[in-house]
Write an enzyme that holds these catalytic residues in place. Structure first.
Site, PDB file in Angstrom:
ATOM      1  N   GLU A 144       0.705  -1.150  -0.027  1.00 35.69           N
ATOM      2  CA  GLU A 144      -0.022  -0.020  -0.019  1.00 35.69           C
ATOM      3  C   GLU A 144       0.803   1.352   0.005  1.00 35.69           C
ATOM      4  OE1 GLU A 144      -2.888  -0.262   3.031  1.00 35.69           O
ATOM      5  OE2 GLU A 144      -4.302  -1.391   1.799  1.00 35.69           O
ATOM      6  N   GLU A 315      -6.631  -7.722  -0.584  1.00 34.45           N
ATOM      7  CA  GLU A 315      -7.343  -7.668   0.746  1.00 34.45           C
ATOM      8  C   GLU A 315      -8.834  -7.469   0.693  1.00 34.45           C
ATOM      9  OE1 GLU A 315      -5.030  -5.293   3.407  1.00 34.45           O
ATOM     10  OE2 GLU A 315      -3.005  -5.819   2.651  1.00 34.45           O
TER      11      GLU A 315
HETATM   12  C1  GAL Z   1      -4.439  -2.618   4.961  1.00 28.88           C
HETATM   13  C2  GAL Z   1      -3.145  -3.183   5.061  1.00 28.88           C
HETATM   14  C3  GAL Z   1      -3.013  -4.416   5.836  1.00 28.88           C
HETATM   15  C4  GAL Z   1      -3.925  -4.350   7.190  1.00 28.88           C
HETATM   16  C5  GAL Z   1      -5.468  -3.967   6.838  1.00 28.88           C
HETATM   17  C6  GAL Z   1      -6.205  -3.795   7.917  1.00 28.88           C
HETATM   18  O1  GAL Z   1      -4.344  -1.201   4.824  1.00 28.88           O
HETATM   19  O2  GAL Z   1      -2.579  -3.331   3.754  1.00 28.88           O
HETATM   20  O3  GAL Z   1      -1.573  -4.690   6.284  1.00 28.88           O
HETATM   21  O4  GAL Z   1      -3.302  -3.452   7.965  1.00 28.88           O
HETATM   22  O5  GAL Z   1      -5.392  -2.634   6.248  1.00 28.88           O
HETATM   23  O6  GAL Z   1      -7.495  -3.193   7.792  1.00 28.88           O
END
Ligand code: GAL
Length: 634
Positions: A144, A315
């Site tokens: 990110e 994710e």
């Molecule tokens: C994203 C990040 C992850 C985790 C996640 C939690 O922004 O890439 O590592 O922190 O958020 O929602």
């Protein structure tokens, strides 16, 4: 294309005795991918130059033994504490001149050359060791970029690199002075090394100065990423991805995407609704457990276009997150709906974040597919259902064709943030407003870059708020046979950030000039003769072009020369719906105005309906439950 599911996993968070059972359960659940490694630098290289690969070898082997494919992350978003001892000045510096500290993640400056060397070393070591590992089937660079406002840094390293970037761009201080208009307020420079970063000035800095700083900072992200991609490619044939974010415009994703094999993004619909989407209280209340009905789709369409066509969700929110102002529990069914919506927009894989909720550290309140005690959490069963449904869905479903293209440009977002001329003129939300208007009509939309050279696949093109029209886009518009709607503010600045003369919008064949502009406070609008109003922004257009829409005060609001239109303001929902509907009718694009919270997406083989409402939706003779997905073969 085969659609697949995956999960994010942190073997270093768990006792090794747990791994085999975790891997077996992942495989039984129907998962294909497991992303690991992206924050594990302190375990990969506990001390400078001393690598420990044994645990990672075993973790990859354990996952691979169950047939799982590993996405291996480079750990450069989380440099270990010892790195600061070697490079005390590697921390990014905020606008107030304060360095950010160790103790979380992303504590590095993209411009720090010493840190880049360290990144190159760890990425080389990782790629050499796992580049030909049969279980490592994809890579992720860093994590990110831009998260937590880490793109812009006001450090010594950034200043030196910026001066160098300016010297290459302008060649002489005189050329830079002319381009920026530095005669204004005696800002002329005699040498490139006199040029500082545009923070801590007494009042606002020169917008051209800030614009170049934004371009430079964006280029730094791209070159940082490219360094890693090139190293990985030397040692591995597996595709390289990066995980982008939602509503993040700090760097030009088109440029970074051009270096990737797979673009991906991290989708947290409830976090976004609570944290970043400007919407009224009713909207936030209605969609509190489902997320905004257009926000995810917008990014699916954006990231499908950024890069080379392959895109994933790296994710996917599984339950409540920990980081938004409020963290509600998703409505049962949403972890399934979000996945299906991504697939309907062409995603190749959807990976849930994360396998098991961590009982320790910063994200202990963030749900996973499993609870901290390893019992299934709400999303586990939904992921299982998606896996079964995917198995029954034909592989060759395609991503779906769109008649409408919407131009999206990162530099325009920077430009209007630098000189908004009115607090509510926010480029990202202007484009998103148009996108929402199109989706409410049931349309598939393609998002296209600002240098698009070929529009021949489309019948309708929208280009709102583009601060400069690129030459390729101008040429594409000149040959375009469909309806084009440009504006507001499109083509109203030169690349150097000045007002061009002849005055904007300066569109070939369109006899219209923006005589003056005004920004409007939230409770003021300009009513249109046919209903609805202009809000936030309006332009007073002079000239003989045909007026398609008039404001009640007698000024044209939408003008045209044939099918080329210029929109002199920000239309509210009602006016936008009429303008879009008219354009679609003219082009023979079939529309399907949808009830609130219901959205449609057509793929080559299926029509999908997604009910984002907390109540059932009736449409086309079917009743779709709250958080429901309905599909029919086409
Ligand atoms: C994203 C990040 C992850 C985790 C996640 C939690 O922004 O890439 O590592 O922190 O958020 O929602």
């Amino acid at each position: 294309m085969k659609r697949t599911l995956g999960v994010c996993y942190y073997p270093e968070h768990w006792n090794e005795t747990q791994w085999a059972e975790d891997a077996a359960r992942m495989a039984r659940l129907g998962l294909t991918w497991v992303r690991i490694g992206e924050f594990a630098w302190s375990r990969m290289e506990p001390e400078p130059g001393r690598y420990d690969w044994a645990w990672l070898d075993r973790a990859i082997e354990t996952l691979g033994a169950r047939g799982l494919k590993v996405v291996l992350g480079t750990p450069t978003a989380a440099p270990p504490r010892w790195m600061l001892g070697r490079h005390p000045d590697m921390l990014a510096v905020d606008k107030d001149g304060k360095p950010r500290k160790f103790g979380s993640r992303r504590h590095y400056d993209f411009s720090h050359r010493g840190y880049r060397v360290e990144c190159a070393k760890i990425v080389t070591a990782l790629a050499e060791r796992y580049g030909r590992n049969p279980h490592v089937a994809a890579w992720q660079t860093d994590n990110e970029y831009a998260c937590n406002e880490t793109t812009l840094s006001y450090s010594d390293a950034a200043r030196a690199a910026f001066q160098d970037w300016l010297a290459q761009r302008y060649q002489s201080p005189d050329a830079l002075n002319r381009a920026w208009g530095n005669v204004f307020w005696s800002m002329d420079y005699r040498e490139f090394h006199e040029i500082d970063l545009p923070n801590l000035t007494v009042c606002e800095p020169n917008p051209s100065h800030v614009m170049d700083f934004r371009r430079f900072a964006s280029d730094e992200v791209a070159s940082f990423n490219r360094l890693q991609v090139e190293i990985i490619r030397k040692h591995s044939a597996a595709p390289v991805a990066h995980n982008f974010m939602g509503a993040i415009t700090e760097f030009d994703h088109w440029k970074v995407g051009a270096d990737l094999d797979i673009t991906s993004w991290d989708s947290y619909p409830l976090g976004f609704l609570s944290d970043r989407i400007p919407a009224d209280a009713d909207h936030k209340r209605r969609f509190v457990r489902q997320g905004d009905p257009d926000f995810q789709a917008f990014h699916h369409d954006l990231y499908r276009a950024v890069g080379r066509g392959r895109w994933w969700i790296m994710e996917q929110q599984p339950g409540p997150v920990n980081w938004a102002p409020f963290n509600p529990d998703p409505l049962p069914g949403m972890a399934r709906l979000w996945a299906w919506e991504a697939f309907a927009h062409g995603a190749e894989a959807v990976c849930y974040f994360r396998w098991r909720q961590a009982p320790f550290a910063q994200e202990q309140m963030h749900a996973g597919l499993l609870r901290p005690d390893s019992a299934p959490a709400q999303a586990f069963g939904e992921a299982e259902q998606v896996a079964k449904e995917l198995a029954a869905m034909p592989a060759e479903a395609g991503t779906g064709k769109a008649d409408v293209a919407l131009v999206f440009d990162y530099a325009s977002d920077w430009a209007w943030a630098i000189q908004p001329q009115g607090r509510s003129f926010q480029y990202f939300w202007l484009v998103f407003h148009m996108y929402r208007g199109l989706r409410r009509l049931g349309l598939n939309v393609d998002i296209v870059p600002p240098d698009t050279a070929d529009l021949s696949a489309y019948k309708l093109v929208l280009a709102p708020g583009l601060f400069t029209l690129s030459d390729p886009l101008k040429a594409a518009l000149a040959g375009f046979k469909g309806t084009a709607i440009l504006g507001p503010r499109t083509n109203s600045k030169t690349p150097n950030f000045s007002i061009p003369v002849p005055l904007p919008p300066a569109l070939p064949g369109l006899d219209a000039v923006i005589a003056r502009v005004e920004s409007l406070p939230p409770d003021v609008s300009v009513p249109l003769a046919q209903g609805g109003a202009l809000v936030n922004w309006r332009e007073k257009l002079e000239g003989g072009a045909q007026a398609v829409e008039m404001a009640e005060d007698g000024w044209p609001a939408l003008v045209a020369a044939g099918k080329l239109h210029y929109l002199g303001g920000w239309p509210d929902d009602g006016a936008l719906a009429r303008i879009l509907q008219r354009a679609c009718s003219a082009e023979g694009i079939e529309t399907d105005p949808l009830p609130e919270g219901l959205r449609r997406r057509d793929t080559a083989t299926h029509r999908f309906l997604f009910n984002y409402n907390p109540v059932p939706a009736e449409w086309g003779g079917v009743s779709i439950p709250p958080a429901g997905v309905h599909w029919t073969a086409r």
